[in-house]
Design an enzyme around this catalytic site. Structure first.
Site, PDB file in Angstrom:
ATOM      1  NE  ARG A 192      -4.135  -2.134   1.842  1.00  0.00           N
ATOM      2  CZ  ARG A 192      -4.513  -3.182   2.590  1.00  0.00           C
ATOM      3  NH1 ARG A 192      -4.370  -3.338   3.519  1.00  0.00           N
ATOM      4  NH2 ARG A 192      -5.416  -4.025   1.988  1.00  0.00           N
TER       5      ARG A 192
ATOM      6  CE1 TYR B 114      -2.936   1.172  -7.735  1.00  0.00           C
ATOM      7  CE2 TYR B 114      -3.024  -0.361  -9.567  1.00  0.00           C
ATOM      8  CZ  TYR B 114      -2.591   0.726  -9.036  1.00  0.00           C
ATOM      9  OH  TYR B 114      -1.455   1.243  -9.543  1.00  0.00           O
ATOM     10  CD  GLU B 115      -0.893  -2.900  -3.632  1.00  0.00           C
ATOM     11  OE1 GLU B 115      -0.352  -2.507  -2.484  1.00  0.00           O
ATOM     12  OE2 GLU B 115      -0.152  -3.052  -4.410  1.00  0.00           O
ATOM     13  N   GLY B 116      -6.791  -2.624  -1.786  1.00  0.00           N
ATOM     14  CA  GLY B 116      -7.751  -2.168  -0.974  1.00  0.00           C
ATOM     15  C   GLY B 116      -8.083  -0.734  -1.231  1.00  0.00           C
TER      16      GLY B 116
END
Ligand code: CAA
Ligand code: FAD
Length: 380
Positions: free
Chosen positions: A243, A362-364
């Site tokens: 992140r 993305y990446e959460g």
């Protein structure tokens, strides 16, 4: 407290900036338009040592720290966010879990190949029905003799199709939620492993995003990463650092848009003077610069914490949340500073604005970052 970068970090920034401006930037618009991934750019990054920035030399890396790594992603993204995420997924998502959870043989083989850039890496967690809710994944891995047999599909995989090494998460126990997930290193070319649809996207269009399909794909038992059932923890810990790589991408995109807006505002005249001299525009630029700087500080801080071996999960979720939202605001304002010209492909700010959006997803998603931060606050 010392906010000054080291001499090595400054040198790396200069080297990456020169490379980005001279060899990545000039084709960024064209690759975006053609949705074309250019492997030769990755190969040049390998020659410069960028593909193995944070790993020890014995595993093919250059032994630098995570601050140097985020600086590299930032500088690449300042001219081309697709190239930034290629490196971020390669280092944070494919190489990091092998470095942290791989046995010596896996590190000497796979991490070495990734660090030297001989091979490109990818990370396959998301599925059609399991994006934010990772534990609901349905890809299975069943033990059969010396192999695990994988069945199912993964979607949205960055570097998909182009990468040679994939970190794949699958359920070794369908009845357990997160405790039934395991991680595997799967090589391109393994029988039963193929690529499906390549996504047509709003932004980061020269970064390939592809579906992965597993049909009775036999993966040697020795390619399991960590232990059976450890996959969810490996996935989450990998994302903790990943992140911050996306935060660095967001800082780079925002900085690129800000730089372009400042230059344009100094040149463009309306009402007899440069628009930069209109307070409405200069205040806008001031807010943009302040937000970019705050995002950068959060990002470097999270990277520094990881380099020091201190907890960095919350810092990384915060940097991704703040820098992603900043990138969206700053790029939107940059288009505004350019007026009508900003809405055309004659200038790079429309590309920056399209690229910025993904950093909130993305990446959460940024909603998930808030959930992660909120849970950590109440646990502390
Ligand atoms: N480190 C270590 N352990 C962790 C952890 C972490 N960061 N986060 C959770 N865990 C542990 C918990 O402590 C818990 O442990 P126990 O078994 O001991 O209870 C267990 O894992 C389950 O945790 P949760 O109850 O919090 O799990 P959840 O099902 O509620 O999900 C979530 C949590 C944070 C929402 C998670 O599903 C998540 O991160 N979702 C977002 C997915 C995501 O980010 N995908 C990115 C894909 S990659 C990508 O997009 C690539 C790219 O950009 C290029
Ligand atoms: P969903 O989970 O369906 O979410 C839809 C909406 O609901 C979002 O706004 C979300 O924030 C919201 N939402 C969901 N749950 C909650 C909740 N509990 N509270 C509040 N709001 C919630 N994945 C990989 O594994 N590897 C990759 O390399 C990769 N690269 C990607 C590249 C691109 C270009 C894209 C678009 C995606 C990529 N992904 C990758 C997948 C990415 O991580 C997911 O898209 C993301 O995690 C969201 O999942 P979803 O798309 O299924 O959305």
């Amino acid at each position: 407290m010392n906010f000054q970068l080291t001499e090595e970090q400054e040198m790396l920034r200069k080297m990456v900036r020169d490379f980005a401006e001279n060899e990545v930037g000039p084709t960024a618009a064209e690759r975006d338009e053609e949705e074309r991934f250019d492997r030769s750019i990755f190969d040049k990054m390998a020659e410069l040592g960028l593909t193995g920035i944070p790993w020890p030399e014995e595993y093919g890396g250059i032994g630098a720290d995570y601050v140097s790594y985020v600086i590299a992603v930032e500088e690449l993204s300042r001219v081309c966010a697709s190239t930034g995420v290629t490196l971020s997924a390669h280092i944070s998502l494919a190489s990091w879990p092998i470095y942290k959870f791989g046995n010596e043989k896996q590190k000497k083989t796979y991490l070495y190949q990734l660090a030297t850039g001989e091979k490109l890496g990818a990370y396959a967690l998301s599925e059609p029905g399991a994006g934010s809710d990772v534990a609901s994944m349905r890809t299975t891995a069943k033990l059969d003799g010396d192999h695990y047999v994988l069945n199912g599909s993964k979607v949205w995989i960055t570097n998909g199709g182009e990468a040679e090494i994939y970190i794949v998460f699958a359920k070794t126990d369908m009845d357990a939620r997160h405790k039934g997930i395991s991680a595997f290193i799967v090589e391109k070319g393994t029988p039963g492993f193929s690529f499906g649809k390549k996504e047509k996207k709003l932004g980061i269009r020269s970064s390939p995003t592809t579906e992965l399909i597993f049909e009775d794909c036999r993966v040697p038992k020795e390619n399991m990463l960590g232990k059976e059932g450890e996959g969810f923890k490996i996935a989450m810990m990998t994302l903790d650092g990943g992140r911050n790589g996306i935060a660095a991408q967001a800082v780079g995109i925002a900085q690129g848009a800000l730089d372009a807006a400042v230059e344009y505002a100094k040149e463009r005249e309306q009402f007899g003077k440069p628009i930069a001299n209109q307070q409405g525009i200069s205040f806008k630029l001031a807010d943009m610069a302040t937000e970019v700087e705050a995002s950068r500080l959060l990002t470097y801080q999270a990277a520094w914490l990881e380099s020091q071996g201190l907890p960095y999960g919350k810092a990384s979720a915060m940097s991704k949340l703040f820098a992603g939202d900043t990138a969206m605001r700053v790029t939107t304002e940059a288009v505004q500073v350019f007026g009508g010209y900003g809405y055309t492909k004659d200038y790079p700010v429309e590309r920056f604005m399209r690229d910025a959006k993904i950093t909130q997803i993305y990446e959460g998603t940024n909603e998930i970052q808030r959930l992660v931060i909120g849970r950590m606050l109440t646990k502390e």
